[in-house]
Design an enzyme around this catalytic site. Structure first.
Site, PDB file in Angstrom:
ATOM      1  N   ARG A 127      56.627  60.908  25.281  1.00 55.05           N
ATOM      2  CA  ARG A 127      57.956  60.785  25.884  1.00 55.05           C
ATOM      3  C   ARG A 127      58.893  59.936  25.015  1.00 55.05           C
ATOM      4  NH1 ARG A 127      56.324  59.744  32.288  1.00 55.05           N
ATOM      5  NH2 ARG A 127      54.898  61.535  32.469  1.00 55.05           N
ATOM      6  N   CYS A 146      76.039  68.617  19.222  1.00 50.24           N
ATOM      7  CA  CYS A 146      75.382  69.655  18.412  1.00 50.24           C
ATOM      8  C   CYS A 146      73.941  69.239  18.128  1.00 50.24           C
ATOM      9  CB  CYS A 146      76.144  69.883  17.117  1.00 50.24           C
ATOM     10  SG  CYS A 146      77.788  70.574  17.364  1.00 50.24           S
ATOM     11  N   HIS A 207      74.155  78.618  11.588  1.00 52.62           N
ATOM     12  CA  HIS A 207      75.144  79.561  11.087  1.00 52.62           C
ATOM     13  C   HIS A 207      75.906  79.081   9.853  1.00 52.62           C
ATOM     14  CE1 HIS A 207      76.877  77.125  14.416  1.00 52.62           C
ATOM     15  NE2 HIS A 207      77.847  76.934  13.540  1.00 52.62           N
TER      16      HIS A 207
END
EC number: 2.1.1.45
Length: 264
Positions: A127, A146, A207
């Site tokens: 964790r 992001c 991308h």
């Protein structure tokens, strides 16, 4: 960093053309992973010059819990300017979530302090996680995170870190992200008296923007050079006490900078 160039080649060869929030258009793949052994050099892209000063100041700004760009502007870092409001505020972005995630009771959780304490006391915990993706506050953020989620892992006295990045601008953003989290891993390892393991980068929508294709071709024409060395010059009392002057980058011999537009 051949791994980075290989990712670019993979997107060009296997990616699909997609529309995006900014209206620019991208060539995109979904799901990609790279691994960097931090004991073998600092993973800073060499096929173009990267602005390490901005990377360091941004990371220190995150760790302060700051969400106003005044500190960045004072240090001539402009990477967040396009998203700030007229007062320089960004809403509860990374720094706020890392340092003061709000709870229902009105308290706040300092995830960075918490995860370092857990690494020291429970190194085998599964964790050891910090999340910037707070669904309840996304609509208040100037830009949704992001690089959204990262996890630490301790084995054989070494600290590794894996980042999940839900959206990745490979040409402009990714070199910054890799270097930033590699440096964060170094800092946490130092604070926890651990050696360096791997930094693992995992991307979701990964991308190249359509207006970065010429720059990508130029970068792919260049040969990677030897990775530089990052040295932390002192061990401060806590993760929050590092200063810009504590970091020394040496043996960095990159190819020239390649300018490209930011999609906002």
């Amino acid at each position: 960093m051949q791994q980075y160039l290989d990712l670019m080649k993979h997107i060009l060869a296997e990616g699909v053309d997609k529309s995006d929030r900014t209206g620019t258009g991208t060539r995109s793949v979904f799901g990609y992973q790279m691994r960097f052994d931090l004991s073998k050099g600092f993973p800073l892209v060499t096929t173009k010059k990267c602005h390490m000063r901005s990377i360091i100041h941004e990371l220190l700004w995150f760790l302060k819990g700051d969400t106003n760009i005044a500190y960045l502007r004072e240090n001539k870092v402009s990477i967040w300017d396009e998203w700030a409001d007229e007062n320089g505020d960004l809403g509860p972005v990374y720094g706020a979530q890392w340092r003061s995630w709000p709870t229902q009771s009105g308290d706040a959780i300092d995830q960075i302090a918490q995860v370092i304490a857990q690494i020291k006391s429970q190194p085998d915990s599964r964790r050891l996680i910090v999340s910037a993706w707070n669904v309840g506050e996304l609509d208040k953020m100037a830009l949704a995170p992001c690089h959204a989620f990262f996890q630490f892992y301790v084995a054989d006295g070494k600290l590794s870190c894996q980042l999940y990045q839900r959206s990745c601008d490979v040409f402009l953003g990714l070199p910054f992200n890799i270097a930033s989290y590699a440096l964060l891993t170094m800092m946490v390892a130092q604070q926890c008296d651990l050696a360096l393991g791997d930094f693992v980068w995992t991307g979701g929508d990964t991308h190249l923007y359509s207006n970065h294709m010429e720059q990508t071709a130029l970068q792919l024409s260049r040969e990677p050079r030897q990775l530089p060395t990052m040295t932390i010059l002192r061990k401060p009392a806590s993760i929050f006490d590092y200063q810009f002057e504590d970091f020394e980058l040496t043996h960095y011999d990159p190819h020239p900078h390649i300018k490209a537009p930011v999609a906002v």
